[in-house]
Scaffold this active site. Structure first.
Site, short mmCIF file in Angstrom:
data_model
loop_
_atom_site.label_atom_id
_atom_site.label_comp_id
_atom_site.label_asym_id
_atom_site.label_seq_id
_atom_site.Cartn_x
_atom_site.Cartn_y
_atom_site.Cartn_z
N HIS A 141 0.85 -1.20 0.00
CA HIS A 141 0.00 0.00 0.00
C HIS A 141 0.88 1.24 0.00
CE1 HIS A 141 1.18 -0.38 4.22
NE2 HIS A 141 0.90 0.91 4.35
N ASP A 171 0.83 5.26 1.73
CA ASP A 171 0.15 5.97 2.80
C ASP A 171 -0.51 7.22 2.21
OD1 ASP A 171 1.13 4.07 4.54
OD2 ASP A 171 2.83 5.27 5.20
N HIS A 231 4.82 0.00 -0.03
CA HIS A 231 5.54 -0.80 0.96
C HIS A 231 4.63 -1.90 1.49
CE1 HIS A 231 3.72 2.76 2.86
NE2 HIS A 231 3.64 2.09 3.99
N ARG A 286 7.60 -8.84 15.42
CA ARG A 286 8.06 -7.51 15.00
C ARG A 286 7.06 -6.46 15.48
NH1 ARG A 286 7.28 -4.12 10.55
NH2 ARG A 286 9.09 -2.79 10.18
O1 LIG Z 1 5.22 -2.04 10.07
C1 LIG Z 1 5.75 -1.40 9.16
O2 LIG Z 1 6.95 -1.42 8.96
C2 LIG Z 1 4.90 -0.61 8.20
C3 LIG Z 1 3.65 -0.06 8.80
C4 LIG Z 1 2.85 0.71 7.80
O3 LIG Z 1 3.13 0.71 6.63
C5 LIG Z 1 1.69 1.50 8.24
O4 LIG Z 1 1.32 1.45 9.44
O5 LIG Z 1 1.11 2.21 7.37
FE LIG Z 2 2.14 2.29 5.53
#
Ligand SMILES: O=C(O)CCC(=O)C(=O)O
Ligand SMILES: [Fe+2]
Length: 370
Positions: A228, A230, A285, A295
């Site tokens: 996605h 942001d 990403h 994680r």
């Molecule tokens: O956990 C991550 O590294 C990415 C999180 C992410 O892309 C988001 O919260 O929009």
């Molecule tokens: Fe994100």
């Protein structure tokens, strides 16, 4: 001006999936979590400089140029010497561990409602995918006080204080980054009214995602967080020492963003892509999971006041470079994103002559449903 939570609430993305207790799913990956993956985008070989996400020292006098270069080529970079006290990283990571380690029934006391925006649940982008993601997300908009009261009747004040301090530090850093990004684009603070006279960006809005990616019995078939972009101007991400985040680099494929002790990941979001008239890609990403380690990440999602119109800056529009996007407020864009998801940028595009924008359609097909 509508608050960010009002702006989100105006365009709810309904999540009807039941919550899962990942502790009880450690033997076998349920079919509902199994993504088949003809990984159409090859993994980049990480042993070359042009395949490593740039790391930028914010104390470097040349930081603005380095950021400009990283934004143009990657849409993402890591920062060190950013001025955020490292004790805040430890505090927020401890808070994540404390929250996600609670028994499911306790976490559900602070559950996000199906049409809600704050609280515990699945990744907010889940509604756009038929398969479930191997992650949990706690979203914070406004004060988390009432949610924390449910989770930690005794200790809520301590955790609220951590969030307050973390958000204040991120807000300051985000303003610093915005000034550097503007400088890299040749835009001055005066060109963007809401930046304020000293580039303090006081009216900015933000949300926090606390993400947890539990260890997974079948990581090759699971997806922590699907690809996605942001909807933000930029996102500042703090990750624990477990890798998993990947970004899509045009012409290279998926590239890992390795955890960097004391570092923060900064990625360009859709609104900055628009403001830069397509010069800086809003980076796609995703997060992969692994068999052994949990994680955690904390994403600070940063944008303008919700009712301010964002449009390609006029200095970046000219005879050889047509205006690629119509103007849009964050509030309106959240509605467009809720409807079109990874095609939202195309929905506000007014010219097809665009360089440097990934074909998100192709990426959405990256993980076919099995
Ligand atoms: O956990 C991550 O590294 C990415 C999180 C992410 O892309 C988001 O919260 O929009
Ligand atoms: Fe994100």
């Amino acid at each position: 001006m509508p608050s960010l939570s009002e702006a989100f609430r105006a365009h709810p993305v309904y999540l009807h999936h039941k919550h899962s207790d990942f502790n009880s799913l450690q033997q076998k990956l349920p079919d509902s979590y199994a993504w088949t993956q003809p990984d159409s985008h090859a993994y980049a070989d990480a042993n070359s400089d042009n395949k490593t996400v740039p790391v930028i020292d914010l104390k470097d006098p040349n930081a603005a140029n380095l950021i400009g270069h990283a934004c143009r080529r990657w849409g993402v970079f890591q920062v060190v010497n950013h001025g955020v006290p490292l004790t805040l990283f430890t505090d927020i990571q401890r808070a994540c561990l404390a929250l996600f380690s609670l028994p499911l029934h306790q976490k559900l006391k602070a559950a996000r409602s199906p049409d809600g925006v704050s609280g515990y649940g699945r990744a907010p982008i889940s509604s756009f995918f038929p398969k479930l993601m191997w992650s949990e997300c706690f979203t914070i908009l406004d004060s988390p006080h009432h949610l924390f009261l449910q989770l930690w009747p005794q200790d809520h004040a301590k955790y609220s204080e951590i969030v307050k301090e973390y958000e204040a530090a991120m807000k300051e850093l985000a303003a610093k980054l915005m000034c550097l990004v503007f400088a890299s684009l040749g835009i001055s603070k005066e060109d963007v009214k809401w930046a304020g006279p000293r580039g303090e960006f006081d009216g900015a809005c933000a949300a926090l995602h606390w993400n947890s990616y539990p260890s997974c019995p079948d990581p090759d078939r699971a997806m922590g967080l699907a690809a996605h972009t942001d909807s933000t101007l930029l996102t500042i991400l703090q990750q624990n020492n477990v890798s998993g985040l990947q970004v899509l680099k045009e012409g290279e494929g998926w590239v890992a963003v390795p955890p960097l002790a004391g570092g923060l990941v900064v990625n360009i979001g859709d609104l900055l892509h628009i403001l830069s008239n397509g010069l800086y890609p809003s980076v796609l990403h995703r997060v992969r999971v692994n068999r052994s380690w949990q994680r955690f990440s904390v994403a600070y999602l940063y944008g303008p006041p919700t009712n301010v119109e964002v449009s390609p800056n006029e200095k970046l529009v000219g005879p050889g470079r047509p205006c690629l996007y119509r103007s849009v407020s964050w509030k309106e864009y959240l509605g467009i994103k809720a409807k079109h998801f990874n095609k939202a940028l195309s929905a506000v595009r007014i010219s097809s002559a665009i360089n440097g924008l990934f074909d998100v359609k192709e990426v959405q097909n990256d993980f076919h449903v099995g």
